[in-house]
Design a protein around this motif. Sequence first.
Motif, PDB file in Angstrom:
ATOM      1  N   ARG A   7       0.829  -1.208   0.000  1.00 11.33           N
ATOM      2  CA  ARG A   7       0.000   0.000   0.000  1.00 11.33           C
ATOM      3  C   ARG A   7       0.865   1.260   0.000  1.00 11.33           C
ATOM      4  NH1 ARG A   7      -2.828  -0.564   4.508  1.00 11.33           N
ATOM      5  NH2 ARG A   7      -4.557  -1.760   3.698  1.00 11.33           N
ATOM      6  N   ASP A   8       1.962   1.223   0.769  1.00 13.45           N
ATOM      7  CA  ASP A   8       2.911   2.339   0.775  1.00 13.45           C
ATOM      8  C   ASP A   8       3.488   2.575  -0.612  1.00 13.45           C
ATOM      9  OD1 ASP A   8       2.709   3.106   3.335  1.00 13.45           O
ATOM     10  OD2 ASP A   8       4.704   2.402   3.976  1.00 13.45           O
ATOM     11  N   LYS A   9       3.827   1.463  -1.269  1.00 16.74           N
ATOM     12  CA  LYS A   9       4.397   1.546  -2.610  1.00 16.74           C
ATOM     13  C   LYS A   9       3.383   2.191  -3.579  1.00 16.74           C
ATOM     14  CE  LYS A   9       6.590  -1.377  -6.053  1.00 16.74           C
ATOM     15  NZ  LYS A   9       6.729  -2.742  -6.572  1.00 16.74           N
ATOM     16  N   PHE A  10       2.118   1.792  -3.417  1.00 19.04           N
ATOM     17  CA  PHE A  10       1.064   2.332  -4.272  1.00 19.04           C
ATOM     18  C   PHE A  10       0.877   3.835  -4.017  1.00 19.04           C
ATOM     19  CE2 PHE A  10      -3.648   2.740  -5.194  1.00 19.04           C
ATOM     20  CZ  PHE A  10      -3.496   2.723  -6.568  1.00 19.04           C
ATOM     21  N   ARG A  11       0.861   4.233  -2.743  1.00 20.76           N
ATOM     22  CA  ARG A  11       0.752   5.660  -2.387  1.00 20.76           C
ATOM     23  C   ARG A  11       1.881   6.469  -3.029  1.00 20.76           C
ATOM     24  NH1 ARG A  11      -1.907   7.458   2.247  1.00 20.76           N
ATOM     25  NH2 ARG A  11      -3.060   5.895   3.400  1.00 20.76           N
ATOM     26  N   ARG A  12       3.096   5.935  -2.880  1.00 21.72           N
ATOM     27  CA  ARG A  12       4.257   6.653  -3.450  1.00 21.72           C
ATOM     28  C   ARG A  12       4.130   6.759  -4.958  1.00 21.72           C
ATOM     29  NH1 ARG A  12       7.531   3.691   0.063  1.00 21.72           N
ATOM     30  NH2 ARG A  12       8.046   2.287  -1.617  1.00 21.72           N
ATOM     31  N   PHE A  13       3.669   5.662  -5.577  1.00 24.39           N
ATOM     32  CA  PHE A  13       3.533   5.637  -7.027  1.00 24.39           C
ATOM     33  C   PHE A  13       2.524   6.690  -7.500  1.00 24.39           C
ATOM     34  CE2 PHE A  13       2.160   3.987 -11.143  1.00 24.39           C
ATOM     35  CZ  PHE A  13       3.382   3.711 -11.736  1.00 24.39           C
ATOM     36  N   LEU A  14       1.384   6.768  -6.787  1.00 29.06           N
ATOM     37  CA  LEU A  14       0.364   7.770  -7.138  1.00 29.06           C
ATOM     38  C   LEU A  14       0.947   9.179  -7.017  1.00 29.06           C
ATOM     39  CD1 LEU A  14      -2.828   6.388  -5.309  1.00 29.06           C
ATOM     40  CD2 LEU A  14      -2.454   6.479  -7.769  1.00 29.06           C
ATOM     41  N   THR A  15       1.673   9.427  -5.932  1.00 29.17           N
ATOM     42  CA  THR A  15       2.243  10.756  -5.698  1.00 29.17           C
ATOM     43  C   THR A  15       3.241  11.121  -6.794  1.00 29.17           C
ATOM     44  OG1 THR A  15       1.972  10.353  -3.342  1.00 29.17           O
ATOM     45  CG2 THR A  15       3.354  12.208  -3.951  1.00 29.17           C
ATOM     46  N   GLN A  16       4.108  10.140  -7.140  1.00 30.09           N
ATOM     47  CA  GLN A  16       5.090  10.361  -8.217  1.00 30.09           C
ATOM     48  C   GLN A  16       4.418  10.750  -9.528  1.00 30.09           C
ATOM     49  OE1 GLN A  16       7.400   6.810  -8.771  1.00 30.09           O
ATOM     50  NE2 GLN A  16       8.316   6.971  -6.736  1.00 30.09           N
ATOM     51  N   LYS A  17       3.235  10.139  -9.766  1.00 35.55           N
ATOM     52  CA  LYS A  17       2.517  10.389 -11.012  1.00 35.55           C
ATOM     53  C   LYS A  17       1.695  11.668 -10.936  1.00 35.55           C
ATOM     54  CE  LYS A  17       3.027   7.205 -13.799  1.00 35.55           C
ATOM     55  NZ  LYS A  17       2.834   7.135 -15.176  1.00 35.55           N
ATOM     56  N   GLY A  18       1.746  12.334  -9.783  1.00 32.98           N
ATOM     57  CA  GLY A  18       0.964  13.555  -9.613  1.00 32.98           C
ATOM     58  C   GLY A  18      -0.512  13.270  -9.407  1.00 32.98           C
ATOM     59  N   LEU A  19      -0.841  12.032  -8.951  1.00 30.76           N
ATOM     60  CA  LEU A  19      -2.243  11.667  -8.723  1.00 30.76           C
ATOM     61  C   LEU A  19      -2.542  11.723  -7.232  1.00 30.76           C
ATOM     62  CD1 LEU A  19      -2.240   8.596 -11.098  1.00 30.76           C
ATOM     63  CD2 LEU A  19      -3.419  10.751 -11.514  1.00 30.76           C
ATOM     64  N   ARG A  20      -3.763  12.072  -6.910  1.00 30.40           N
ATOM     65  CA  ARG A  20      -4.143  12.164  -5.512  1.00 30.40           C
ATOM     66  C   ARG A  20      -4.384  10.778  -4.914  1.00 30.40           C
ATOM     67  NH1 ARG A  20      -8.752  14.843  -3.746  1.00 30.40           N
ATOM     68  NH2 ARG A  20      -9.744  14.329  -5.722  1.00 30.40           N
ATOM     69  N   VAL A  21      -3.984  10.630  -3.648  1.00 29.50           N
ATOM     70  CA  VAL A  21      -4.276   9.400  -2.908  1.00 29.50           C
ATOM     71  C   VAL A  21      -5.663   9.573  -2.305  1.00 29.50           C
ATOM     72  CG1 VAL A  21      -3.567   7.899  -1.013  1.00 29.50           C
ATOM     73  CG2 VAL A  21      -1.829   9.059  -2.393  1.00 29.50           C
ATOM     74  N   THR A  22      -6.674   8.934  -2.899  1.00 28.77           N
ATOM     75  CA  THR A  22      -8.051   9.090  -2.412  1.00 28.77           C
ATOM     76  C   THR A  22      -8.507   7.804  -1.732  1.00 28.77           C
ATOM     77  OG1 THR A  22      -8.977   8.278  -4.483  1.00 28.77           O
ATOM     78  CG2 THR A  22      -8.593  10.658  -4.322  1.00 28.77           C
ATOM     79  N   ASN A  23      -9.546   7.934  -0.910  1.00 29.21           N
ATOM     80  CA  ASN A  23     -10.110   6.743  -0.256  1.00 29.21           C
ATOM     81  C   ASN A  23     -10.607   5.732  -1.277  1.00 29.21           C
ATOM     82  OD1 ASN A  23      -9.616   7.725   2.271  1.00 29.21           O
ATOM     83  ND2 ASN A  23     -11.656   8.650   2.503  1.00 29.21           N
ATOM     84  N   GLN A  24     -11.146   6.236  -2.403  1.00 31.25           N
ATOM     85  CA  GLN A  24     -11.649   5.338  -3.440  1.00 31.25           C
ATOM     86  C   GLN A  24     -10.504   4.514  -4.030  1.00 31.25           C
ATOM     87  OE1 GLN A  24     -12.538   8.526  -3.144  1.00 31.25           O
ATOM     88  NE2 GLN A  24     -14.755   8.432  -2.843  1.00 31.25           N
ATOM     89  N   ARG A  25      -9.404   5.190  -4.349  1.00 31.19           N
ATOM     90  CA  ARG A  25      -8.259   4.463  -4.928  1.00 31.19           C
ATOM     91  C   ARG A  25      -7.706   3.437  -3.940  1.00 31.19           C
ATOM     92  NH1 ARG A  25      -6.144   9.565  -7.986  1.00 31.19           N
ATOM     93  NH2 ARG A  25      -6.972   9.111 -10.053  1.00 31.19           N
ATOM     94  N   LEU A  26      -7.673   3.807  -2.660  1.00 25.23           N
ATOM     95  CA  LEU A  26      -7.154   2.873  -1.660  1.00 25.23           C
ATOM     96  C   LEU A  26      -8.108   1.689  -1.461  1.00 25.23           C
ATOM     97  CD1 LEU A  26      -5.587   5.285   0.986  1.00 25.23           C
ATOM     98  CD2 LEU A  26      -4.405   3.914  -0.741  1.00 25.23           C
TER      99      LEU A  26
END
Length: 154
Positions: A7-26
């Motif tokens: 999950r941490d890896k996914f959060r970092r990946f979203l941030t790198q891509k300039g995408l927001r970490v939302t509850n829906q994505r999680l």
Amino acid sequence: MNIPVARDKFRRFLTQKGLRVTNQRLAIFDAALAQTEHFTAERLLDFARAIDDSVSRATVYRTLPIMVESALLREVDIGTGEKYYHPNEEGSTTQVAQVVCLDCDKIFEISAPFMGWYGNTVSSKLGLTPVSQRLQVSARCDTLRLTGSCPRRN
Ligand SMILES: [Zn+2]
């Protein structure tokens, strides 16, 4: 797979891509990583909505390619037009063979270490290093043929 680490890896990946970490994505991420069987986008929508009922179909379809790109999910094409997904175990991508039951629409993943050997052998003869390879076997169900029904069939 270790879910909190993933999950941490996914959060970092979203941030790198300039995408927001939302509850829906999680919620989509948690639903996908919890699966032990292959699933389609529509099935994932059901699983994710069980976690967070505000998850939309559009968000699932937008999030799946991001998860594949992050290498947390693997996309499996069995030639039916509908794509299947499976959580990606670290480092296993070149040594997994798929056996697809055409009768029961079930995908089995079989550890196939010989594929690593095979890929290296044929590539090195050409002065190449393998990056990925795939082996997919299509099969018919013996249980269904012999008994007329199969517990794996939906
Ligand atoms: Zn079967």
